[in-house]
Motif scaffolding. Structure first.
Motif, PDB file in Angstrom:
ATOM      1  N   ARG A   1     -17.670 -11.974 -14.822  1.00 11.89           N
ATOM      2  CA  ARG A   1     -17.050 -12.243 -16.116  1.00 11.89           C
ATOM      3  C   ARG A   1     -18.038 -11.944 -17.249  1.00 11.89           C
ATOM      4  O   ARG A   1     -17.667 -11.378 -18.279  1.00 11.89           O
TER       5      ARG A   1
ATOM      6  N   VAL B   1     -17.601  -9.378 -20.311  1.00 10.36           N
ATOM      7  CA  VAL B   1     -17.800  -9.677 -21.741  1.00 10.36           C
ATOM      8  C   VAL B   1     -18.748  -8.662 -22.354  1.00 10.36           C
ATOM      9  O   VAL B   1     -18.509  -8.145 -23.464  1.00 10.36           O
TER      10      VAL B   1
ATOM     11  N   PRO C   1     -13.603  -3.861 -16.761  1.00  9.97           N
ATOM     12  CA  PRO C   1     -13.655  -5.062 -17.604  1.00  9.97           C
ATOM     13  C   PRO C   1     -12.277  -5.667 -17.831  1.00  9.97           C
ATOM     14  O   PRO C   1     -12.123  -6.881 -17.895  1.00  9.97           O
ATOM     15  N   ALA C   2     -11.270  -4.814 -17.943  1.00 14.25           N
ATOM     16  CA  ALA C   2      -9.925  -5.323 -18.199  1.00 14.25           C
ATOM     17  C   ALA C   2      -9.471  -6.209 -17.038  1.00 14.25           C
ATOM     18  O   ALA C   2      -8.890  -7.276 -17.241  1.00 14.25           O
ATOM     19  N   ARG C   3      -9.795  -5.790 -15.823  1.00 12.03           N
ATOM     20  CA  ARG C   3      -9.367  -6.547 -14.650  1.00 12.03           C
ATOM     21  C   ARG C   3     -10.132  -7.880 -14.588  1.00 12.03           C
ATOM     22  O   ARG C   3      -9.560  -8.906 -14.242  1.00 12.03           O
ATOM     23  N   VAL C   4     -11.439  -7.804 -14.945  1.00 10.88           N
ATOM     24  CA  VAL C   4     -12.259  -9.014 -14.884  1.00 10.88           C
ATOM     25  C   VAL C   4     -11.811 -10.017 -15.940  1.00 10.88           C
ATOM     26  O   VAL C   4     -11.775 -11.226 -15.699  1.00 10.88           O
ATOM     27  N   LEU C   5     -11.444  -9.498 -17.125  1.00 11.17           N
ATOM     28  CA  LEU C   5     -11.136 -10.387 -18.247  1.00 11.17           C
ATOM     29  C   LEU C   5      -9.650 -10.684 -18.390  1.00 11.17           C
ATOM     30  O   LEU C   5      -9.260 -11.502 -19.211  1.00 11.17           O
ATOM     31  N   SER C   6      -8.824 -10.008 -17.640  1.00 17.33           N
ATOM     32  CA  SER C   6      -7.378 -10.123 -17.847  1.00 17.33           C
ATOM     33  C   SER C   6      -6.866 -11.517 -17.490  1.00 17.33           C
ATOM     34  O   SER C   6      -7.404 -12.195 -16.637  1.00 17.33           O
ATOM     35  N   GLY C   7      -5.864 -11.908 -18.193  1.00 17.15           N
ATOM     36  CA  GLY C   7      -5.214 -13.165 -17.900  1.00 17.15           C
ATOM     37  C   GLY C   7      -5.957 -14.369 -18.419  1.00 17.15           C
ATOM     38  O   GLY C   7      -5.591 -15.510 -18.147  1.00 17.15           O
TER      39      GLY C   7
END
Lengths: 262, 533
Positions: free
Chosen positions: B428, B432, B526-532
């Motif tokens: 995460r 960021v 990053p999108a997958r790590v930060l999504s939701g």
């Protein structure tokens, strides 16, 4: 300023392909404050990440000020995120081992070329930005000692650090109570008015949606603008629509989603 | 991303995950300590073995001879000496840096003295050789001691000896003695020629005091060669030398003379301290304090086989130092003295009967080329066992190098696991960083920077451990291991390149171990790590 044309996005898990966005067309003008609403798994966050340059694995084009994001190299896209975009997340995504000022100054670590700040200048600017979100007294505090509203304001300060032209907020009030959510919304409105920043907010909160200049509704991978049942613009072909719609967008971490939905 | 920022970010991350990194670095520390310890040990031993015992940059060339066993005897067939012309030809071989002829003293001789050291004067047969002083200049000439030929014709002509009557007039470094080249009749000559009684021995004569070898009996007639006659004659080609000594004007009875500088192998003192002194109850000697020890030399006198000449040469010698280039068991003098002694008790040609020539080569890589040239001259390189010793040490170093490489390799796998775990834990945070502008390269550099810093720290600790272990090893050897020939004060050598190599080794393996985790971190979406969130 922002121009999406024919954007398709699917998630792949092994051989399983799950379509999320179906040929989205969308235009957002400079300085506009837009909310994106829709049910969970409709592709709101996916849309936001793609506009923010966090995801390049899509079809179609996204142009920001005439520049195609997919045509950019990784370094160019990183610079775009660093200088042009500020992200605000539902769970704040602050680094617990750093102080508020250090969290706010994080973008300075990855700045390139002109405008690169020295560590002391970066911290000075971080203090200024924290002052703008009324957290001057929390400069040296750790995020873990702050309330949810204060943490989100630190996250907003981090997004504002490099004076971006675009702020992308993913459920910014999702973890806050209504009073705190209202305060954060007022902050966005103020920033939009004072700095002319384009603000795109993904939200479930109708209060926030009503407070923005324009609401874009995403449903089943399509954009419906204005009212829930009025498709504003889609370019998905009929054949693609025969694919089964996803029940929900695949998540790396389903827990926050569960919390949000709760 | 600027280096300073990267460095501060890396340091912060290392501090934050210090427990993980401490565990991960144990293998690297052990591996690097093993690597440095055994490599330094190999280099140290190599330095002793190939630098002192079997010097590889100096080879000794001897005449080629064939030994034939005849009953109990082994007879050498072929020439047994090298002359000036041959020395010159060796010096002209490609790859030769310098040549230093060596000559054995070919006349039986004895040394007397030692009261100041042993409490009583000792008498000893001596074996001696002469070497070119230039070979030992840098090694011996220090602390006021010099290994030089003081009685060359040039020196004697330039600085004629001062007449004297007592040692006090000559100072500490000289003594008052007969002029150079003075001979005295051999005191035991008449007794040796007497036939031994075969039947009833005559009445035991009253014991007479033995003539002291230290002093010259004024009643005994002496013959003094012209000043410098031995010197120039010994070092000039035979044709240029005067065939008979020229009478001199009345030489002074005594002159101030330099002691004959003598060096011995450190092995001699070790042999004395280890064996000889125990047998005779003599005190143990401190090698450093023996320098400056003076004694008498009687050339041409021996209990074993004296010369056929009816005279001896009496000189006084002084220990000026120790060298591994000295004869292993005996005395080593400047070449000119031995040349003059050999001529005095032999003939003019003996001045250029060198028994070997030390050939200095720039590097050991030139040895093969020089050895080939030597063989072409129908000579041979004296087999010292250096190549076998070098091979043995190389194998030793390779084996332990391999062992340490395996240890460090296993540690690198461990480091890979730790970094995979850390990347997972920090995904995460990485997301960021990507969101605020970090590129894939920035993320990879952060992870690899952490690995490199870990490698530097672990390598440094490993080197310190190796150094401490080496000090303990040396201390134990010095304190508890009995002296033995060529026993070094340290068995280890830590050259700068070893330290650099150990650190590079450590850093490389850590970076190698972190390469895959860094790649995974850099490619994280990053999108997958930060999504939701």
């Amino acid at each position: 300023m922002i121009r999406l044309r024919g954007m398709h996005k699917s998630y792949r898990t092994g051989k399983l392909v799950t379509p999320v966005l179906h040929g989205v067309d969308l235009d957002i003008a400079q300085g506009e404050m837009v909310s994106i609403v829709g049910p969970s798994g409709s592709g709101k966050s996916t849309l936001l990440h793609a506009i923010g340059g966090l995801d390049r694995d899509y079809e179609g084009t996204i142009e920001v000020d005439g520049r195609d994001l997919r045509a950019m190299s990784d370094v160019e896209l990183s610079e775009y995120r660093n200088r042009y975009v500020g992200f605000v997340f539902q769970t704040f995504n602050l680094l617990p081992h750093r102080t508020c000022a250090e969290n706010v100054a994080l973008p300075a670590l990855f700045a390139r070329g002109e405008g690169t700040l020295t560590p002391s200048d970066a911290l000075a600017r971080a203090r200024d930005v924290l002052g703008r979100v009324d957290l001057s007294d929390k400069v040296d505090a750790r995020p873990t000692t702050l309330s949810g509203g204060q943490r989100q304001r630190v996250a907003i300060a981090r997004a504002l650090f490099n004076r971006p032209r675009l702020m992308l907020c993913d459920e910014p009030t999702g973890n806050l109570d209504s009073v705190m959510g209202r305060a954060i919304l007022d902050l966005f409105v103020r920033l939009g008015e004072e700095d002319g920043i384009t603000v795109v907010i993904v939200t479930h909160d109708p209060t926030i949606a009503n407070a923005t200049q324009r609401t874009v509704r995403v449903q089943d991978g399509r954009v419906l603008e204005g009212t829930e049942d009025t498709p504003a613009s889609t370019s998905a072909d009929a054949e693609s629509e025969t694919e089964s719609e996803p029940e929900s967008e695949p998540e790396a971490d389903p827990e926050p989603r569960a919390r949000a939905e709760a | 991303m600027r280096s300073v920022r990267l460095f501060s970010l890396v340091l912060g991350n290392l501090r934050r995950s210090r427990n993980h990194f401490l565990l991960a670095s144990i293998g690297i520390v052990v591996g690097i300590a093993t690597f440095a310890f055994f490599l330094a040990l190999g280099l140290g031993v190599r330095q002793v073995v190939l630098g002192k015992i079997f010097p590889l940059d100096k080879i000794e060339v001897v005449p080629k001879s064939l030994d034939v066993n005849v009953g109990p005897l082994r007879l050498g067939v072929g020439r047994d000496a090298l002359d000036d012309a041959m020395v010159e030809r060796i010096g002209a071989l490609p790859g030769v840096k310098a040549v230093y002829p060596k000559m054995k003293l070919t006349v039986g001789s004895v040394a007397y003295g030692g009261e100041s050291l042993f409490g009583t004067d000792l008498r000893s047969e001596i074996v001696a050789d002469g070497v070119d002083p230039d070979l030992l200049t840098s090694e011996i000439n220090k602390d006021g001691f010099e290994f030089v030929d003081y009685e060359t014709p040039e020196r004697l002509a330039a600085e004629p000896p001062t007449p004297c009557e007592s040692d006090e007039q000559c100072g500490e470094t000289m003594y008052c003695g007969p002029p150079p080249g003075t001979t005295t009749p051999r005191p035991d000559r008449s007794r040796r020629n007497k036939p031994r009684p075969r039947t009833k021995p005559p009445a035991k004569p009253k014991p007479q005091p033995r003539p002291s070898p230290k002093t010259v009996d004024p009643a005994v007639p002496t013959r003094t060669l012209p000043l410098g006659a031995m010197g120039p004659a010994a070092t000039q080609p035979a044709a240029a030398r005067p065939t008979t000594p020229q009478p001199a004007t009345t030489p002074p009875a005594k002159v101030c003379r330099h002691f004959v500088p003598v060096i011995v192998s450190a092995h001699v003192v070790e042999l004395y301290n280890g064996t000889l002194r125990r047998a005779h109850g003599f005190p143990q000697l401190n090698p450093e304090a023996v320098r400056g020890f003076k004694f008498d030399l009687v050339i041409g006198q021996s209990m074993v086989a004296a010369s056929n000449k009816d005279h001896v040469v009496r000189d006084r010698g002084m220990f000026v130092g120790f060298s591994d280039k000295a004869i292993p068991l005996g005395l080593t003098l400047p070449l000119g003295y031995v040349q003059r002694y050999n001529v005095e008790f032999g003939n003019e040609e003996d001045a250029q009967r060198y028994h070997s020539v030390v050939v200095e080569v720039p590097t050991k890589d030139d040895v093969a080329q020089v050895a080939k040239g030597v063989a072409d001259l129908d000579l041979q390189v004296k087999d010292t066992g250096a190549e076998e010793a070098a091979l043995l040490i190389a194998v030793f170093m390779m084996v332990f190098g391999l062992v340490s490489a395996v240890i460090v390799g296993i540690a690198a796998v461990n480091i890979m696991h730790v970094f995979f775990m850390l990347v997972y834990e920090r995904q995460r945070e990485i997301g960021v960083m990507r969101a605020v502008g970090a590129s894939q390269g920035d993320i990879a550099r952060i992870i690899l920077g952490e690995a490199a810093s870990l490698g530097t720290a672990a390598g440094t600790v490993g080197l310190v451990l190796a150094s401490v272990a080496a000090s303990i090893f040396d201390h134990v050897s010095a304190s508890y291991v009995p002296d033995f020939p060529y026993k070094p004060t340290t068995y280890f050598e830590f050259p700068w390149w070893l330290i650099v190599a150990a650190l590079a080794f450590s850093i490389s393996f850590c970076v190698l171990g972190a390469a895959l985790p860094a790649r995974r971190a850099a490619r994280m979406e990053p999108a997958r790590v930060l999504s939701g969130n």
